[in-house]
Scaffold this motif. Structure first.
Motif, PDB file in Angstrom:
ATOM      1  N   GLY A  45       6.508  -1.497  19.905  1.00  0.00           N
ATOM      2  CA  GLY A  45       5.252  -2.229  19.967  1.00  0.00           C
ATOM      3  C   GLY A  45       5.102  -2.985  21.262  1.00  0.00           C
ATOM      4  O   GLY A  45       5.980  -3.742  21.643  1.00  0.00           O
ATOM      5  N   GLY A  46       3.995  -2.789  21.946  1.00  0.00           N
ATOM      6  CA  GLY A  46       3.752  -3.502  23.206  1.00  0.00           C
ATOM      7  C   GLY A  46       4.344  -2.824  24.413  1.00  0.00           C
ATOM      8  O   GLY A  46       4.164  -3.282  25.529  1.00  0.00           O
ATOM      9  N   ILE A  47       5.130  -1.763  24.226  1.00  0.00           N
ATOM     10  CA  ILE A  47       5.704  -1.044  25.376  1.00  0.00           C
ATOM     11  C   ILE A  47       5.107   0.353  25.441  1.00  0.00           C
ATOM     12  O   ILE A  47       5.715   1.288  25.885  1.00  0.00           O
ATOM     13  CB  ILE A  47       7.246  -0.986  25.279  1.00  0.00           C
ATOM     14  N   HIS A  48       3.922   0.514  24.925  1.00  0.00           N
ATOM     15  CA  HIS A  48       3.281   1.817  24.959  1.00  0.00           C
ATOM     16  C   HIS A  48       2.965   2.235  26.393  1.00  0.00           C
ATOM     17  O   HIS A  48       2.599   1.402  27.221  1.00  0.00           O
ATOM     18  CB  HIS A  48       1.970   1.785  24.164  1.00  0.00           C
ATOM     19  N   THR A  49       3.106   3.537  26.674  1.00  0.00           N
ATOM     20  CA  THR A  49       2.664   4.064  27.963  1.00  0.00           C
ATOM     21  C   THR A  49       1.150   3.950  28.050  1.00  0.00           C
ATOM     22  O   THR A  49       0.446   4.335  27.109  1.00  0.00           O
ATOM     23  CB  THR A  49       3.069   5.545  28.094  1.00  0.00           C
ATOM     24  N   PRO A  50       0.637   3.421  29.142  1.00  0.00           N
ATOM     25  CA  PRO A  50      -0.827   3.305  29.277  1.00  0.00           C
ATOM     26  C   PRO A  50      -1.493   4.670  29.140  1.00  0.00           C
ATOM     27  O   PRO A  50      -0.993   5.681  29.644  1.00  0.00           O
ATOM     28  CB  PRO A  50      -1.013   2.733  30.685  1.00  0.00           C
ATOM     29  N   THR A  51      -2.594   4.710  28.451  1.00  0.00           N
ATOM     30  CA  THR A  51      -3.313   5.962  28.227  1.00  0.00           C
ATOM     31  C   THR A  51      -4.232   6.285  29.399  1.00  0.00           C
ATOM     32  O   THR A  51      -4.639   5.389  30.150  1.00  0.00           O
ATOM     33  CB  THR A  51      -4.157   5.884  26.950  1.00  0.00           C
ATOM     34  N   PRO A  52      -4.592   7.561  29.569  1.00  0.00           N
ATOM     35  CA  PRO A  52      -5.579   7.916  30.594  1.00  0.00           C
ATOM     36  C   PRO A  52      -6.922   7.285  30.280  1.00  0.00           C
ATOM     37  O   PRO A  52      -7.218   6.979  29.122  1.00  0.00           O
ATOM     38  CB  PRO A  52      -5.661   9.443  30.494  1.00  0.00           C
ATOM     39  N   PRO A  53      -7.744   7.094  31.288  1.00  0.00           N
ATOM     40  CA  PRO A  53      -9.086   6.557  31.041  1.00  0.00           C
ATOM     41  C   PRO A  53      -9.956   7.576  30.320  1.00  0.00           C
ATOM     42  O   PRO A  53      -9.652   8.774  30.299  1.00  0.00           O
ATOM     43  CB  PRO A  53      -9.615   6.279  32.450  1.00  0.00           C
ATOM     44  N   ALA A 387       2.202  -1.902  37.446  1.00  0.00           N
ATOM     45  CA  ALA A 387       3.028  -1.260  38.471  1.00  0.00           C
ATOM     46  C   ALA A 387       3.963  -0.196  37.931  1.00  0.00           C
ATOM     47  O   ALA A 387       4.343   0.731  38.646  1.00  0.00           O
ATOM     48  CB  ALA A 387       3.831  -2.329  39.219  1.00  0.00           C
ATOM     49  N   ASN A 388       4.373  -0.307  36.672  1.00  0.00           N
ATOM     50  CA  ASN A 388       5.319   0.662  36.110  1.00  0.00           C
ATOM     51  C   ASN A 388       4.636   1.762  35.311  1.00  0.00           C
ATOM     52  O   ASN A 388       5.303   2.578  34.674  1.00  0.00           O
ATOM     53  CB  ASN A 388       6.330  -0.070  35.217  1.00  0.00           C
ATOM     54  N   GLY A 389       3.315   1.801  35.340  1.00  0.00           N
ATOM     55  CA  GLY A 389       2.576   2.805  34.587  1.00  0.00           C
ATOM     56  C   GLY A 389       2.548   4.152  35.287  1.00  0.00           C
ATOM     57  O   GLY A 389       3.013   4.292  36.427  1.00  0.00           O
ATOM     58  N   PRO A 390       1.974   5.173  34.638  1.00  0.00           N
ATOM     59  CA  PRO A 390       1.973   6.531  35.188  1.00  0.00           C
ATOM     60  C   PRO A 390       0.821   6.838  36.135  1.00  0.00           C
ATOM     61  O   PRO A 390       0.652   7.994  36.536  1.00  0.00           O
ATOM     62  CB  PRO A 390       1.859   7.395  33.928  1.00  0.00           C
ATOM     63  N   PHE A 391       0.020   5.843  36.517  1.00  0.00           N
ATOM     64  CA  PHE A 391      -1.178   6.118  37.310  1.00  0.00           C
ATOM     65  C   PHE A 391      -1.099   5.495  38.711  1.00  0.00           C
ATOM     66  O   PHE A 391      -2.099   5.074  39.275  1.00  0.00           O
ATOM     67  CB  PHE A 391      -2.418   5.607  36.569  1.00  0.00           C
ATOM     68  N   GLY A 392       0.108   5.463  39.244  1.00  0.00           N
ATOM     69  CA  GLY A 392       0.331   4.831  40.531  1.00  0.00           C
ATOM     70  C   GLY A 392      -0.169   5.636  41.711  1.00  0.00           C
ATOM     71  O   GLY A 392      -0.415   6.853  41.607  1.00  0.00           O
ATOM     72  N   PRO A 393      -0.306   5.003  42.858  1.00  0.00           N
ATOM     73  CA  PRO A 393      -0.840   5.683  44.048  1.00  0.00           C
ATOM     74  C   PRO A 393       0.046   6.808  44.571  1.00  0.00           C
ATOM     75  O   PRO A 393      -0.437   7.714  45.248  1.00  0.00           O
ATOM     76  CB  PRO A 393      -0.980   4.549  45.065  1.00  0.00           C
ATOM     77  N   ASN A 394       1.345   6.776  44.256  1.00  0.00           N
ATOM     78  CA  ASN A 394       2.226   7.848  44.731  1.00  0.00           C
ATOM     79  C   ASN A 394       1.874   9.206  44.129  1.00  0.00           C
ATOM     80  O   ASN A 394       2.289  10.242  44.651  1.00  0.00           O
ATOM     81  CB  ASN A 394       3.691   7.512  44.417  1.00  0.00           C
ATOM     82  N   ASN A 395       1.116   9.208  43.044  1.00  0.00           N
ATOM     83  CA  ASN A 395       0.705  10.471  42.433  1.00  0.00           C
ATOM     84  C   ASN A 395      -0.117  11.336  43.370  1.00  0.00           C
ATOM     85  O   ASN A 395      -0.189  12.557  43.201  1.00  0.00           O
ATOM     86  CB  ASN A 395      -0.106  10.212  41.163  1.00  0.00           C
ATOM     87  N   VAL A 396      -0.765  10.728  44.350  1.00  0.00           N
ATOM     88  CA  VAL A 396      -1.629  11.513  45.252  1.00  0.00           C
ATOM     89  C   VAL A 396      -0.823  12.366  46.217  1.00  0.00           C
ATOM     90  O   VAL A 396      -1.401  13.185  46.945  1.00  0.00           O
ATOM     91  CB  VAL A 396      -2.602  10.600  46.045  1.00  0.00           C
ATOM     92  N   LEU A 397       0.497  12.193  46.216  1.00  0.00           N
ATOM     93  CA  LEU A 397       1.337  12.955  47.142  1.00  0.00           C
ATOM     94  C   LEU A 397       2.135  14.047  46.451  1.00  0.00           C
ATOM     95  O   LEU A 397       2.916  14.737  47.102  1.00  0.00           O
ATOM     96  CB  LEU A 397       2.288  12.011  47.888  1.00  0.00           C
ATOM     97  N   ASP A 398       1.955  14.226  45.120  1.00  0.00           N
ATOM     98  CA  ASP A 398       2.700  15.298  44.452  1.00  0.00           C
ATOM     99  C   ASP A 398       1.922  16.612  44.535  1.00  0.00           C
ATOM    100  O   ASP A 398       0.878  16.699  45.182  1.00  0.00           O
ATOM    101  CB  ASP A 398       3.046  14.907  43.010  1.00  0.00           C
ATOM    102  N   ASP A 399       2.439  17.645  43.872  1.00  0.00           N
ATOM    103  CA  ASP A 399       1.843  18.980  43.979  1.00  0.00           C
ATOM    104  C   ASP A 399       0.829  19.287  42.887  1.00  0.00           C
ATOM    105  O   ASP A 399       0.249  20.369  42.866  1.00  0.00           O
ATOM    106  CB  ASP A 399       2.943  20.047  43.952  1.00  0.00           C
ATOM    107  N   ASP A 400       0.635  18.367  41.955  1.00  0.00           N
ATOM    108  CA  ASP A 400      -0.335  18.554  40.884  1.00  0.00           C
ATOM    109  C   ASP A 400      -1.646  17.915  41.305  1.00  0.00           C
ATOM    110  O   ASP A 400      -1.754  16.696  41.387  1.00  0.00           O
ATOM    111  CB  ASP A 400       0.180  17.909  39.591  1.00  0.00           C
ATOM    112  N   HIS A 401      -2.652  18.744  41.591  1.00  0.00           N
ATOM    113  CA  HIS A 401      -3.926  18.243  42.097  1.00  0.00           C
ATOM    114  C   HIS A 401      -4.990  18.106  41.014  1.00  0.00           C
ATOM    115  O   HIS A 401      -6.169  17.932  41.322  1.00  0.00           O
ATOM    116  CB  HIS A 401      -4.437  19.157  43.216  1.00  0.00           C
TER     117      HIS A 401
END
Length: 515
Positions: A45-53, A387-401
């Motif tokens: 409880g309370g440590i859920h991964t943030p959901t997509p918008p 900051a620890n969620g899955p939607f960070g700015p580093n995602n723009v540099l991976d291979d999944d577009h």
């Protein structure tokens, strides 16, 4: 917040353990079990991964997403016009003139594969009405030609060669037919057309992924009403994964010109109720799309590698610089490029065209194989889920577009930005192309953006979509920047940026300040 909850649980457990030494045995055991049960049942409880918008509707279908990622596909205009040195046949050409001496569909597919092309579309029937397969509904076909003594089937050889090389096929069946006497007799011709459509998709449709319709016809043509909706239903019934192209979609729309250029503003969304096939008054609307559109119908840019659509001995392929310009103004403006490469009278793609295709692929690979942004630190105005969620700015540099992306916080209502920055005392390197991509699987969002290099605006634009390519109008490119910032000035909901690239195009010779 997650760290605070973790700290609180740690304190509760510590207190429960310590309490055992100060309470009666029975009481302390009950107390300890209570808190232990609390911890177990609330561990997540309370440590859920943030959901997509939430998505911004409308959304693309799976087949449309796959289509968009192809970027470049090939058109093959071939038929009796190839042998008469014309673009629009009269319909009176005798089948005997069709006699390619060395037809080799495998050579067509090899040329496509070497150019990185994954879909080829053949003109199974053009306006002259001549069919490249032995249709049982007309004798105006390859069955009446001397090629292979009337036993040949271009469509069959084409689809087989494509399948053997892992390339998908597409077919163009011209609505306008200048040969068949049923044309102009509405019910009879629509029955004929549907019969041929069914014949093609039932016989050759195993790897057909796009079907092409248009509204082209001459000024003195008999009045004719096409039952487009009937045709569309028939296509989907026979091949549900096919994308249907026409001025009015329903899956892919014409871009509105035959130069291969999309509008600088280009939405994948549009209102289908405002479209009709063959309506010249809607070309501007087709070119830009509609930010309020209720249908996902991305545009396809059709253009020929030569001046004409059919092969002519007097013509040669466009220069590499012209083709690259078309690439930037089609793929680089949220479109797919349909590049026509016509076979010649021998039934082969001319060597000059094959070489130009290779050069185009090599040039694209040269430009985009290296991304200078990958050597940089990435920062953003905010991040969804912290900051620890899955939607960070580093995602723009991976291979999944498509499915990994930077998403700002919902609480941030404007002034969104994402920045790549070189390390201390370093510079990014020389670049003259900025690539931005959206996570279009959740809708197209960006309406206005700007690009800054060390605080100086070097490019500005409106839509982004699947891919936006900015060629910087600065001679030699940006050579001394330590940071590049993308500012999203206007967006439908929060922007979702899936990829960001800084590239160097050695072929680009700029003439203007901004593109």
């Amino acid at each position: 917040m997650n760290q605070q909850i973790t700290n609180l649980r740690t304190k509760i457990i510590r207190y429960a353990i310590m309490s055992q030494t100060h309470m009666p045995t029975k009481t302390s055991s009950i107390f300890f079990l209570f808190f232990f049960f609390f911890f177990l049942t609330n561990a997540g409880g309370g440590i859920h991964t943030p959901t997509p918008p939430l998505p911004i509707l409308p959304l693309p279908a799976f087949s449309q997403l796959k289509w968009q990622q192809r970027e470049i596909i090939m058109f093959l205009h071939f038929g009796v016009n190839t042998f008469t040195d014309s673009e629009w046949g009269s319909g009176h050409e005798p089948p005997s003139i069709f006699n390619p001496t060395a037809l080799n569909a495998a050579q067509w597919a090899d040329a496509a594969a070497q150019a990185g092309i994954s879909l080829m579309i053949l003109t199974a029937k053009h306006h002259d009405g001549f069919c490249l397969w032995p249709s049982k509904y007309t004798d105006h076909s390859v069955a009446g030609s001397p090629w292979k003594s009337g036993a040949g089937d271009v469509v069959k050889e084409f689809t087989a060669a494509a399948a053997a090389r892992g390339i998908d096929a597409g077919l163009y069946l011209s609505p306008w037919d200048r040969h068949d006497p049923r044309y102009g007799r509405v019910d009879l011709y629509n029955q004929y057309y549907l019969a041929q459509l069914q014949e093609l998709l039932a016989e050759y449709g195993g790897n057909v992924r796009e079907i092409w319709f248009d509204g082209a016809k001459g000024s003195n043509t008999p009045n004719m009403t096409y039952y487009f909706q009937d045709w569309f239903f028939m296509v989907k019934e026979l091949q549900s994964s096919i994308n249907i192209f026409s001025d009015a979609g329903p899956d892919v729309r014409w871009v509105g010109d035959e130069q291969g250029f999309a509008g600088k503003t280009c939405w994948s969304t549009i209102n289908s109720t405002s479209l009709s096939i063959g309506n010249a008054s809607i070309v501007s609307y087709l070119n830009t799309g509609d930010p309020k559109g209720t249908n996902w119908m991305p545009p396809e840019c059709d253009v020929s590698i030569r001046k004409g659509w059919f092969w002519h001995k007097s013509e040669s392929p466009k220069k590499l610089s012209e083709l690259l310009d078309i690439y930037y103004k089609s793929v680089g403006r949220n479109c797919l490029l349909l590049l026509n490469v016509p076979p010649n009278t021998a039934g082969l793609i001319s060597d000059s065209d094959v070489q130009r295709l290779k050069q185009l692929r090599q040039a694209i690979d040269t430009i985009f194989s290296a991304n200078l942004a990958r050597n940089c630190i990435v920062r953003s105005s905010s991040q969804r889920g912290g900051a620890n969620g899955p939607f960070g700015p580093n995602n723009v540099l991976d291979d999944d577009h498509l499915w990994t992306y930077w998403a700002p916080s919902e609480s941030e209502k404007k002034d969104y930005w994402i920045e790549v920055k070189a390390g201390d005392g370093q510079r990014i390197g020389t670049f003259n192309v900025v690539r931005i991509q959206e996570a279009i699987g959740l809708g197209q969002r960006v309406m206005k953006h700007e690009v800054y290099a060390d605080g100086v605006c070097v490019a500005r634009g409106s839509t982004v979509g699947y891919k936006k390519l900015h060629r910087l109008g600065i001679h030699g490119g940006v050579t001394a920047a330590t940071s590049v910032k993308i500012k999203i000035l206007k967006s439908k909901g929060i922007p979702l940026i899936s990829s960001l690239g800084l590239h160097f195009d050695p072929f680009w010779k700029p003439k203007v300040a901004l593109t």
